[in-house]
Motif scaffolding. Structure first.
Motif, short mmCIF file in Angstrom:
data_model
loop_
_atom_site.label_atom_id
_atom_site.label_comp_id
_atom_site.label_asym_id
_atom_site.label_seq_id
_atom_site.Cartn_x
_atom_site.Cartn_y
_atom_site.Cartn_z
N ASP A 151 -24.22 -45.24 -10.21
CA ASP A 151 -23.63 -46.39 -10.88
C ASP A 151 -23.13 -46.02 -12.28
OD1 ASP A 151 -24.38 -48.02 -8.68
OD2 ASP A 151 -26.35 -48.37 -9.58
N VAL A 152 -23.96 -45.29 -13.00
CA VAL A 152 -23.58 -44.85 -14.35
C VAL A 152 -22.41 -43.89 -14.27
CG1 VAL A 152 -24.36 -43.60 -16.41
CG2 VAL A 152 -25.92 -45.18 -15.24
N LYS B 137 -19.18 -45.81 -13.72
CA LYS B 137 -18.77 -46.52 -14.93
C LYS B 137 -18.20 -45.56 -15.98
CE LYS B 137 -21.10 -50.01 -16.55
NZ LYS B 137 -22.21 -50.86 -17.07
N GLN C 185 -21.88 -37.83 -10.44
CA GLN C 185 -23.29 -38.20 -10.45
C GLN C 185 -24.14 -36.99 -10.84
OE1 GLN C 185 -25.55 -37.00 -7.76
NE2 GLN C 185 -27.23 -37.79 -9.00
N LYS D 210 -31.96 -50.78 -17.07
CA LYS D 210 -30.86 -51.62 -16.59
C LYS D 210 -30.80 -51.66 -15.06
CE LYS D 210 -27.96 -50.81 -20.63
NZ LYS D 210 -27.96 -52.18 -21.11
N ASN D 211 -31.80 -51.04 -14.43
CA ASN D 211 -31.86 -50.99 -12.96
C ASN D 211 -30.58 -50.42 -12.34
OD1 ASN D 211 -34.51 -52.08 -12.69
ND2 ASN D 211 -33.66 -54.09 -13.15
N LEU D 212 -30.09 -49.35 -12.95
CA LEU D 212 -28.90 -48.68 -12.44
C LEU D 212 -29.29 -47.36 -11.78
CD1 LEU D 212 -26.50 -49.16 -15.49
CD2 LEU D 212 -26.40 -50.36 -13.30
N ARG D 213 -28.52 -46.98 -10.79
CA ARG D 213 -28.66 -45.66 -10.19
C ARG D 213 -27.77 -44.68 -10.95
NH1 ARG D 213 -26.41 -46.57 -4.55
NH2 ARG D 213 -24.93 -47.64 -5.88
N GLN D 214 -28.05 -43.42 -10.81
CA GLN D 214 -27.21 -42.40 -11.46
C GLN D 214 -25.76 -42.56 -11.03
OE1 GLN D 214 -28.98 -38.62 -10.54
NE2 GLN D 214 -30.41 -38.74 -12.25
N LEU E 31 -23.81 -47.11 -20.51
CA LEU E 31 -25.14 -47.71 -20.62
C LEU E 31 -25.23 -48.68 -21.80
CD1 LEU E 31 -27.12 -44.45 -19.89
CD2 LEU E 31 -27.08 -46.49 -18.45
N ARG F 265 -30.95 -46.09 -18.39
CA ARG F 265 -30.45 -46.35 -17.03
C ARG F 265 -31.46 -47.13 -16.22
NH1 ARG F 265 -31.46 -44.04 -12.34
NH2 ARG F 265 -32.40 -42.15 -13.19
#
Length: 81
Positions: free
Chosen positions: A28-29, A32, A37, A22-26, A62, A19
Motif C-alpha cells: 500500500d505504501v 502511494k 514494495q 496506519k494499518n497499511l501493508r508495504q 505515510l 506504516r
C-alpha cells in the motif's frame, strides 16, 4: 511521532512503526509512493542506499515530514552510521 534518526536502522524502524500504526501493508505504501514494495521492505530493514527523494516520497505516503534539527548529542560517533 518525533523520533531522532541517526542511521538507516532508526529510519526503518520509524517507517515500519508509522506504516503499522496506519494499518497499511508495504505494498500500500509502495503504491502511494510510486516505488517498489521491495524498496519499502529494504527501507524498513535499514538495508538500502535509497536516494533522498525516494525516502521523502515514502515518508509523504505515510503523512510524515523530514525535519532537520540541531544535534542534541555532542560529539561524533562513527559507529552510529
Amino acid at each position: 511521532m518525533g523520533k531522532i534518526i541517526r542511521n538507516n536502522k532508526d529510519l526503518g524502524e520509524a517507517i515500519r512503526h508509522a506504516r503499522k500504526s496506519k494499518n497499511l501493508r508495504q505494498v500500500d505504501v509502495a503504491q502511494k509512493a510510486s516505488v517498489r514494495q521491495a524498496l519499502v521492505s529494504e527501507l524498513e530493514n535499514g538495508a538500502t542506499t535509497a536516494k533522498i527523494d525516494t525516502v521523502t516520497r515514502v515518508l509523504a505516503a505515510l503523512d510524515l515530514d523530514l525535519s532537520i534539527v540541531p544535534r542534541s548529542k555532542t560529539g561524533f560517533d562513527p559507529s552510529e552510521y
